[in-house]
Design an enzyme around this catalytic site. Structure first.
Site, PDB file in Angstrom:
ATOM      1  N   GLU B 126      68.727 -91.796  -7.605  1.00  0.00           N
ATOM      2  CA  GLU B 126      70.051 -91.217  -7.384  1.00  0.00           C
ATOM      3  C   GLU B 126      70.241 -89.954  -8.197  1.00  0.00           C
ATOM      4  O   GLU B 126      70.851 -88.991  -7.742  1.00  0.00           O
ATOM      5  CB  GLU B 126      71.143 -92.239  -7.716  1.00  0.00           C
ATOM      6  CG  GLU B 126      71.212 -93.421  -6.748  1.00  0.00           C
ATOM      7  CD  GLU B 126      70.104 -94.446  -6.939  1.00  0.00           C
ATOM      8  OE1 GLU B 126      69.411 -94.414  -7.973  1.00  0.00           O
ATOM      9  OE2 GLU B 126      69.916 -95.289  -6.029  1.00  0.00           O
ATOM     10  N   HIS B 198      77.588-104.912  -5.106  1.00  0.00           N
ATOM     11  CA  HIS B 198      77.710-104.397  -3.738  1.00  0.00           C
ATOM     12  C   HIS B 198      79.171-104.404  -3.297  1.00  0.00           C
ATOM     13  O   HIS B 198      79.448-104.261  -2.113  1.00  0.00           O
ATOM     14  CB  HIS B 198      76.871-105.224  -2.754  1.00  0.00           C
ATOM     15  CG  HIS B 198      75.394-105.103  -2.970  1.00  0.00           C
ATOM     16  ND1 HIS B 198      74.708-105.890  -3.862  1.00  0.00           N
ATOM     17  CD2 HIS B 198      74.472-104.269  -2.429  1.00  0.00           C
ATOM     18  CE1 HIS B 198      73.422-105.554  -3.850  1.00  0.00           C
ATOM     19  NE2 HIS B 198      73.258-104.572  -3.001  1.00  0.00           N
TER      20      HIS B 198
HETATM   21  C1  LIG Z   1      69.845 -98.009  -8.327  1.00  0.00           C
HETATM   22  C2  LIG Z   1      69.696 -98.633  -6.979  1.00  0.00           C
HETATM   23  N1  LIG Z   1      69.619 -97.836  -5.891  1.00  0.00           N
HETATM   24  C3  LIG Z   1      69.529 -98.382  -4.662  1.00  0.00           C
HETATM   25  C4  LIG Z   1      69.491 -99.730  -4.483  1.00  0.00           C
HETATM   26  C5  LIG Z   1      69.407-100.344  -3.100  1.00  0.00           C
HETATM   27  N2  LIG Z   1      68.099-100.967  -2.868  1.00  0.00           N
HETATM   28  C6  LIG Z   1      67.924-102.290  -3.068  1.00  0.00           C
HETATM   29  S1  LIG Z   1      66.354-102.741  -2.849  1.00  0.00           S
HETATM   30  C7  LIG Z   1      65.860-101.182  -2.477  1.00  0.00           C
HETATM   31  C8  LIG Z   1      64.411-100.903  -2.206  1.00  0.00           C
HETATM   32  C9  LIG Z   1      63.522-101.260  -3.343  1.00  0.00           C
HETATM   33  O1  LIG Z   1      62.183-101.105  -3.011  1.00  0.00           O
HETATM   34  P1  LIG Z   1      61.006-101.562  -3.953  1.00  0.00           P
HETATM   35  O2  LIG Z   1      61.337-101.252  -5.372  1.00  0.00           O
HETATM   36  O3  LIG Z   1      59.772-100.955  -3.427  1.00  0.00           O
HETATM   37  O4  LIG Z   1      60.959-103.138  -3.854  1.00  0.00           O
HETATM   38  P2  LIG Z   1      60.715-104.058  -2.559  1.00  0.00           P
HETATM   39  O5  LIG Z   1      62.051-104.301  -1.936  1.00  0.00           O
HETATM   40  O6  LIG Z   1      59.783-103.346  -1.661  1.00  0.00           O
HETATM   41  O7  LIG Z   1      60.167-105.323  -3.075  1.00  0.00           O
HETATM   42  C10 LIG Z   1      66.955-100.318  -2.502  1.00  0.00           C
HETATM   43  C11 LIG Z   1      66.900 -98.885  -2.186  1.00  0.00           C
HETATM   44  C12 LIG Z   1      69.584-100.525  -5.650  1.00  0.00           C
HETATM   45  N3  LIG Z   1      69.563-101.863  -5.585  1.00  0.00           N
HETATM   46  N4  LIG Z   1      69.681 -99.955  -6.872  1.00  0.00           N
END
Ligand SMILES: Cc1ncc(C[n+]2csc(CCOP(=O)(O)OP(=O)(O)O)c2C)c(N)n1
Lengths: 450, 394
Positions: B126, B198
């Site tokens: 972000e 959320h």
């Molecule tokens: C600071 C923040 N930004 C955005 C999100 C929304 N979000 C939740 S999971 C996710 C993807 C995470 O991907 P990754 O770290 O690769 O883990 P995976 O889900 O693939 O296991 C996002 C963008 C969040 N939880 N926290």
């Protein structure tokens, strides 16, 4: 100006003559030599062919102007012990695991995957509000957990239910959290899958990505100060590794030599974003090297390789008191969560292909069968039993009440502030004044719960 | 709950208003008050074309013959983005997962129409997203970053607070060196099952960011017009979209492009006894509470949607409170550090002699947003009605 400067200088001299108290005890055992080395003046010998700039002490002078091109460096290899057919790749290196442990690992993976399936389905039926499965990544979670001491400290992202399963988080404990009932340790305040366990040294999961990574480094430094024989392990996804917190954490861990093992689950996606859009360069592993951290990459579908790499990493972290990074490769065969439909951004066929090609559970089963440690009858039996156990825990948790309403206001501060007490009284007044409007049946102790 | 001290007001010889006392507002034959909002029955949403032009009074004259289409909130946002991309070829959209349409579908189909150099996924950061947007803005581009949830804006606070909000000021008002071409969009507020991370309503934090405009549109028609206006404005804007409305709020939205005024509140329903100021999802709770106040208390409530919560429209609010003499502020965000404090403070200063009662705030509690108790955290019809009643009885 002159006057000012000189008076400031003499003030400084006065200050510096004041004797400082001796450093606190804890500081004694660690790194007095490191500090001495860091403070030693650097001398550039005449005609030296290497640089002694303080920021790059091992760099050689060169007359050739050349940019380092990441694509010219060989990719960091991916370690594995067992191939996709369940065969040990190098016959001289059998996984160093007895039958009992191997079967525990297998059962925990299977239990995790069946729980995932059932809970995903229960969200679809509206029985819980949200869920995330770890399909395809059970090997990373269970394999790494199997390499740790039971009191090592764990920080998770959210797709590591296999770690909890291995450590002995019970099905009831999982279900209580998922249903946010009165036995949930987080008192119903978190969304499902935000587990924690003080008993098992697993810090509470938080939704904001990557925030746990620097926490884990601080926790590791605390263990270092304690001269503990424990280490910290921190899990996160390759997407989370784009956050500033990841970079800050690795850098602090390296500079303060913290006994922490970072385990990145690289499953190819962060929600819809493929790794190609997430980073350039040789994966997350190359970041570790960049921060001066010992790093390895491992086949996450090979649970034995994950265990071995993690054991080795634990050793380094503990004995050498420094961080290690593991990048465990896998593929997210599931949707991101129950809120996601991944076929909006990837082809179903791609997922089907992956599922068919490789999977940590089938791979391990093939290996177990090749050793005659496991049979398909036993497998069937296990699956039936696990299903039953999960459904029983499910039913128990589902019929429990939600935590008492007072938990809305408690734990903001250790002792509720006057403001909060007032607000609690205000909510109680509203509920009492409009008795037909508030149904507190679902909450522990009903109206008395506030 | 009354202040035991003698209210200062009683030292002033004020106009005597007869005190009315109301019976307890139990549901009885009139039915329950706390029922889920039925958006399809809301009089604040335009269900027909003619309602569109009647309800949304500041729609510009020249589009008042434009055809309308039944459109939900996220599609209206998508419409607005499409308009901006079409009319401003220096505009771009980026953020986490926006390429395939975003997790709330606001950016659907834009990549196909405008290409992946103008609509693209960023890495998951972000602070990177907002910093990148500021750089684009300060180079003459219109940056429309999306933050996936308002809850996840916080890593970007440094960029927003120390950079975007102050850049025009610290550059001495330079023509280009400012963040005025940036509009940050983010879903906000409660969904009923979002819990700690959320369902937050963090708009209060922006009250301390000088130079940032914060807009919270209540409906599809509003979302479209306010977003287009923000993108064409000259100051950085944060648009917070109540995520629960994305699918629930459906309206007849003009097909043509239009702007709605930023910085202006809107009177949704005229009344004479008490002014109820709110924004976002809470306007629909206010609507039900106002109806109940009429039916059960015979009280006429003037409902105002703030729309722009910072800097908010002092004129419209002052005018209304000077007419009614009473004011209730409603928001989901916690009581402390929220818009309600700002409103109550300004109203008491501007309308002191006209006030018949202290400004009452009905808000979230001073706690994080807990999953199991979301329904008790977010102001409901009963609590809003109770606030109106207490204000009337004061
Ligand atoms: C600071 C923040 N930004 C955005 C999100 C929304 N979000 C939740 S999971 C996710 C993807 C995470 O991907 P990754 O770290 O690769 O883990 P995976 O889900 O693939 O296991 C996002 C963008 C969040 N939880 N926290």
């Amino acid at each position: 100006m002159v006057l000012l400067a000189s008076s400031r200088a003499s003030a400084w001299a006065r200050v510096s003559r004041i004797r400082l108290p001796p450093p606190p005890n804890t500081a004694r055992h660690f790194a007095s030599s490191v500090i001495a080395r860091q403070n030693a003046p650097m001398k550039q010998p005449p005609h030296s062919n290497s640089v002694l700039f303080p920021g790059a002490v091992n760099s050689k002078f060169t007359n050739e102007l050349k940019f380092q091109r990441p694509q010219d460096l060989p990719a960091i290899p991916t370690y594995r012990l067992i191939d996709t057919h369940g065969q040990v790749v190098d016959k001289s290196r059998e996984p160093d695991v007895g039958q009992e442990l191997a079967l525990k690992m297998y059962k925990d993976m299977v239990t995790t995957s069946i729980m995932d399936l059932l809970m995903y389905e229960s969200q679809r039926q509206g029985r819980i509000s949200f869920y995330m499965v770890s399909a395809g990544e059970e090997g990373i979670a269970v394999g790494s957990a199997a390499a740790l001491a039971p009191d090592d400290v764990i920080f998770s992202q959210y797709r590591e239910q296999g770690v909890m399963m291995y450590r002995g988080f019970t099905l009831d404990e999982f279900m209580n959290q998922l249903f946010a009932n009165k036995f949930d340790y987080g008192k119903g305040r978190n969304m499902p899958i935000h587990y924690m366990s003080e008993r098992l040294h697993m810090h509470p999961i938080s939704s904001p990505l990557a925030t746990q990574i620097p926490h884990s480094v601080g926790a590791a430094y605390a263990l270092k100060l304690d001269q503990s024989s424990r280490i910290v392990v921190c899990f996160f996804g390759e997407g989370a590794a784009s956050e500033g917190d990841f970079h800050a954490a690795l850098n602090i861990a390296a500079t303060r030599s913290c006994p922490v093992v970072f385990i990145c689950r690289n499953n190819g996606f962060a929600i819809s974003t493929p790794t190609l859009e997430q980073y350039k360069g040789d994966g997350i592993a190359s970041r570790g090297v960049g921060y001066g951290i010992d790093t390895a990459r491992v086949d996450g579908n090979d649970i034995m390789a994950v265990r071995e790499v993690t054991m080795r990493a634990r050793d380094i972290a503990l004995k050498e008191q420094k961080p290690v990074l593991i990048e465990a490769m896998s593929y997210r065969v599931s949707h991101h969560s129950t809120s996601d439909d991944s076929f909006a951004y990837r082809a179903k066929i791609e997922v089907e292909d992956w599922k068919r090609r490789d999977n940590p559970i089938t791979r391990m089963r093939k290996w177990l069968e090749s050793k005659s440690w496991w049979s398909s009858e036993q497998d069937q039996e296990l699956r039936t039993q696990v299903r039953k156990d999960i459904l029983k825990a499910f039913a128990r948790a589902e019929k429990e009440k939600k935590p008492a309403l007072e938990n809305l206001f408690l734990d903001v501060f250790k002792i509720p502030s006057r403001d909060l007490e007032e607000q609690m009284t205000e909510l109680r007044r509203v509920i009492e004044e409009y008795p037909d409007e508030y149904d507190l049946e679902a909450f522990d102790r009903g109206k008395e719960g506030l | 709950m009354k202040n035991p001290l003698l209210p200062l007001r009683s030292l002033h010889p004020t106009i005597k208003v007869p005190r009315r006392r109301y019976a307890a507002l139990s549901s009885g034959v009139l039915g329950k008050l706390n029922v889920p909002t039925d958006y399809s029955a809301s009089s604040y949403l335009a269900h027909t074309s003619s309602q569109t032009y009647r309800l949304h009074t500041d729609l510009p004259e020249q589009i008042r013959s434009s055809k309308t289409k039944r459109t939900n909130y996220f599609t209206a946002v998508n419409d607005a983005l499409r308009t901006i991309l079409t009319t401003d070829d220096k505009s771009l959209i980026f953020g986490e997962d926006v390429s395939f349409g975003g997790v709330f579908r606001c950016t659907s189909n834009l990549t196909d129409s405008f290409g992946s150099s103008r609509i693209f996924n960023t890495p998951l950061s972000e602070q990177g997203i907002i910093g990148f947007a500021i750089g684009l803005s300060a180079s003459g581009y219109t940056a429309l970053p999306e933050i996936q949830f308002a809850d996840y804006l916080f890593p970007a606070f440094d960029q927003l607070h120390n950079e975007a909000s102050k850049m025009r000021y610290r550059s001495g008002g330079a023509e280009i060196f400012n963040a005025g071409r940036m509009v940050v969009r983010m879903p906000t507020s409660a969904v009923g099952h979002g819990g700690l991370y959320h369902s937050q309503s963090p708009e209060g934090f922006f009250l301390g960011m000088q130079g940032i405009t914060v807009v919270i549109p209540r409906s599809p028609v509003q979302a479209k017009g306010l977003l287009i206006a923000a993108a064409r404005g000259e100051d950085p804007v944060v648009i917070m979209e109540p995520k629960t409305l994305y699918r629930a709020a459906v309206e007849e939205v003009p097909l043509e492009e239009y702007e709605l005024p930023i910085g202006k509140a809107e009177v949704l329903q005229a009344g004479t006894d008490v002014t109820l100021v709110t924004y976002g999802t809470m306007v629909y709770v206010a609507e039900s509470a106002a109806r109940a106040a009429k039916e059960r208390l015979g009280v006429s409530v003037e409902v105002i949607d703030l729309r722009t919560v910072r800097p908010w429209d002092k004129e419209t609010i002052t005018k209304s409170v000077n007419k009614t003499g009473r004011c209730v502020v409603v928001h989901e965000a916690s009581r402390t550090g929220g818009v309600g404090e700002s409103l109550a403070g300004e109203v008491q200063e501007r309308c002191f002699l006209r006030l018949e009662a202290p400004v009452t705030r009905v808000t979230g509690w001073d706690t994080p947003m807990p999953l199991a108790f979301e329904g008790f955290m977010v102001p409901d019809v009963v609590r809003v009605l109770d606030g109106i009643k207490r204000t009337m009885e004061y």
